[in-house]
Enzyme design. Structure first.
Site, PDB file in Angstrom:
ATOM      1  CG  ASP A  67      37.358  -1.078  17.454  1.00 33.17           C
ATOM      2  OD1 ASP A  67      38.005  -2.138  17.344  1.00 33.17           O
ATOM      3  OD2 ASP A  67      37.313  -0.230  16.564  1.00 33.17           O
ATOM      4  CG  HIS A 138      35.970   4.589  11.517  1.00 31.57           C
ATOM      5  ND1 HIS A 138      34.780   3.919  11.354  1.00 31.57           N
ATOM      6  CD2 HIS A 138      36.939   3.680  11.154  1.00 31.57           C
ATOM      7  CE1 HIS A 138      35.024   2.688  10.921  1.00 31.57           C
ATOM      8  NE2 HIS A 138      36.311   2.527  10.782  1.00 31.57           N
ATOM      9  CD  GLU A 143      31.606   5.179  12.701  1.00 29.18           C
ATOM     10  OE1 GLU A 143      32.741   5.361  12.226  1.00 29.18           O
ATOM     11  OE2 GLU A 143      30.789   4.401  12.181  1.00 29.18           O
TER      12      GLU A 143
HETATM   13  C1  F6R Z   1      39.203  -2.001  13.784  1.00 26.07           C
HETATM   14  C2  F6R Z   1      39.046  -0.563  13.732  1.00 26.07           C
HETATM   15  C3  F6R Z   1      38.681   0.150  12.482  1.00 26.07           C
HETATM   16  C4  F6R Z   1      39.375  -0.368  11.221  1.00 26.07           C
HETATM   17  C5  F6R Z   1      38.895   0.394   9.993  1.00 26.07           C
HETATM   18  C6  F6R Z   1      39.524  -0.120   8.709  1.00 26.07           C
HETATM   19  O1  F6R Z   1      39.529  -2.437  15.093  1.00 26.07           O
HETATM   20  O2  F6R Z   1      39.193   0.026  14.725  1.00 26.07           O
HETATM   21  O3  F6R Z   1      38.948   1.520  12.654  1.00 26.07           O
HETATM   22  O4  F6R Z   1      40.755  -0.235  11.361  1.00 26.07           O
HETATM   23  O5  F6R Z   1      37.509   0.321   9.894  1.00 26.07           O
HETATM   24  O6  F6R Z   1      39.047  -1.399   8.458  1.00 26.07           O
HETATM   25  P1  F6R Z   1      39.550  -2.214   7.183  1.00 26.07           P
HETATM   26  O7  F6R Z   1      40.954  -2.542   7.432  1.00 26.07           O
HETATM   27  O8  F6R Z   1      38.664  -3.445   7.185  1.00 26.07           O
HETATM   28  O9  F6R Z   1      39.351  -1.334   6.002  1.00 26.07           O
END
Ligand code: F6R
Length: 261
Positions: A67, A138, A143
Site C-alpha cells: 500500500d 486490516h 479497512e
Molecule cells: C503496512 C500495512 C498495514 C500494517 C498494519 C500494522 O504496509 O499494510 O496493514 O501492517 O497497520 O502496522 P504496525 O506494524 O505499525 O502495527
C-alpha cells in the site's frame, strides 16, 4: 493456516526473517510482497543482517508493496516508498527498478490501481507475502467492510487507523486520509503469506482474525481461506487464543517446522 508462537517479539521477527530468506534462497527470482509498519522494522533489520552475513542474495528478486498513502510523493519521508528504501531497499542488493510501491501521487488513482494489479499479475503473481495486522483487523489498508473479492483499490482510512498512524507524522493533520492498497483478493491470490503480529495490543484482534468467524468487518479473517498462510505471533499477541495447545502440537510435531524448533 499454521499458527506459530514464539517467546517474544524478537524471536517472532527472527522466524519471519528466516522464512523470507529461505523463500528467496529457494527461488532467487522470487516476487516478494512487502508490508510496512512498526512490527516489520525489526524483521527488515534481521533480513539486512542476514544479507550482510552472506546468507541471502536479492539481486534477482522483485517486490510489490501492499500500500501507499494517496497524496504523498515517494520522496516524502512519511511515504511507504521512503520507509522501504530506509528499512530494506537501500540496505540490501535488490535492484530498485524491480521494487514496486503504488504511486500515491498518480493523477488517475483508479488507473494506477489497475496498473498495479496488472503488474502483479504480469510478474507471475506474488510468491511470498509479508503482512502485519491493524488494530481494526486490516491487512494492507483493507479497512473494515472491504470486500473479500476486492483487488487493488483506493480506500478511505478509518478512525482507528488514523488514530494509530497519525502519531508517525510530524503533525497529525499531515496524515493522508486515503490510500491505495492491494485488495483482500489480491492478498488471497498470493502463493504463500506470512502475517506477523506482536504485543498485547494485537491479542484481541488476532483472536478474532484467527479463531473468529470470517467477516468483512475484520479483513484479516479472510486469511482463513488462504491456501498457505502462516501466522507468527509472540506470547503477548497469542494470549487470547483458545486452541493454543493444538498450535504448539503442530509446531512441535510437523516436519515442516523441524529446522525452527
Ligand atoms: C503496512 C500495512 C498495514 C500494517 C498494519 C500494522 O504496509 O499494510 O496493514 O501492517 O497497520 O502496522 P504496525 O506494524 O505499525 O502495527
Amino acid at each position: 493456516m499454521d499458527i506459530i508462537i514464539r517467546k517474544d517479539a524478537d524471536a517472532a521477527a527472527d522466524l519471519v526473517a528466516k522464512l523470507t530468506i529461505n523463500a528467496v534462497n529457494a527461488k532467487p527470482a522470487l516476487t516478494l510482497g512487502l508490508a510496512t509498519g512498526r512490527t516489520m522494522e525489526i524483521v527488515y533489520d534481521k533480513i539486512v543482517e542476514m544479507h550482510k552475513a552472506g546468507k541471502v542474495d536479492f539481486s534477482k528478486a522483485s517486490s510489490f508493496n501492499l500500500d501507499e498513502y494517496i497524496g504523498l510523493e515517494p520522496t516524502d519521508e512519511n511515504s511507504y516508498r521512503a520507509y522501504m528504501n530506509k528499512f530494506l531497499f537501500d540496505r540490501v542488493n535488490i535492484d530498485k527498478s524491480k521494487t514496486n510501491v503504488p504511486l500515491g501521487m498518480a493523477k488517475d488513482v483508479q488507473a494506477e490501481c489497475k496498473r498495479y494489479e496488472d503488474a502483479i499479475n504480469a510478474s507471475g503473481g506474488i510468491d511470498f507475502q509479508l503482512l502485519g495486522i491493524g488494530m481494526n483487523g486490516h491487512i494492507g489498508f483493507n479497512e473494515p467492510m472491504s470486500s473479500f473479492s476486492s483487488l487493488t483499490s483506493a480506500k478511505l482510512l478509518n478512525e482507528a487507523t488514523i488514530k494509530v498512524n497519525e502519531k508517525l507524522f510530524p503533525n497529525p493533520e499531515m496524515m493522508p486520509r486515503k490510500a491505495i492498497t492491494m485488495g483482500v483478493k489480491t492478498i488471497l491470490n498470493t502463493k504463500k503469506t506470512v502475517l506477523l503480529a506482536t504485543g498485547e495490543s494485537k491479542a484481541e484482534i488476532i483472536a478474532q482474525a484467527v479463531e473468529g468467524p470470517m467477516r468483512a468487518s475484520c479483513t484479516a479473517s479472510a486469511l482463513q481461506m488462504h491456501p498457505d498462510c502462516i501466522v507468527v505471533l509472540d506470547e503477548a499477541a497469542a494470549k487470547n487464543l483458545k486452541m493454543r495447545d493444538y498450535y504448539d502440537f503442530i509446531f512441535n510435531n510437523s516436519n515442516e517446522w523441524a529446522e525452527f524448533r
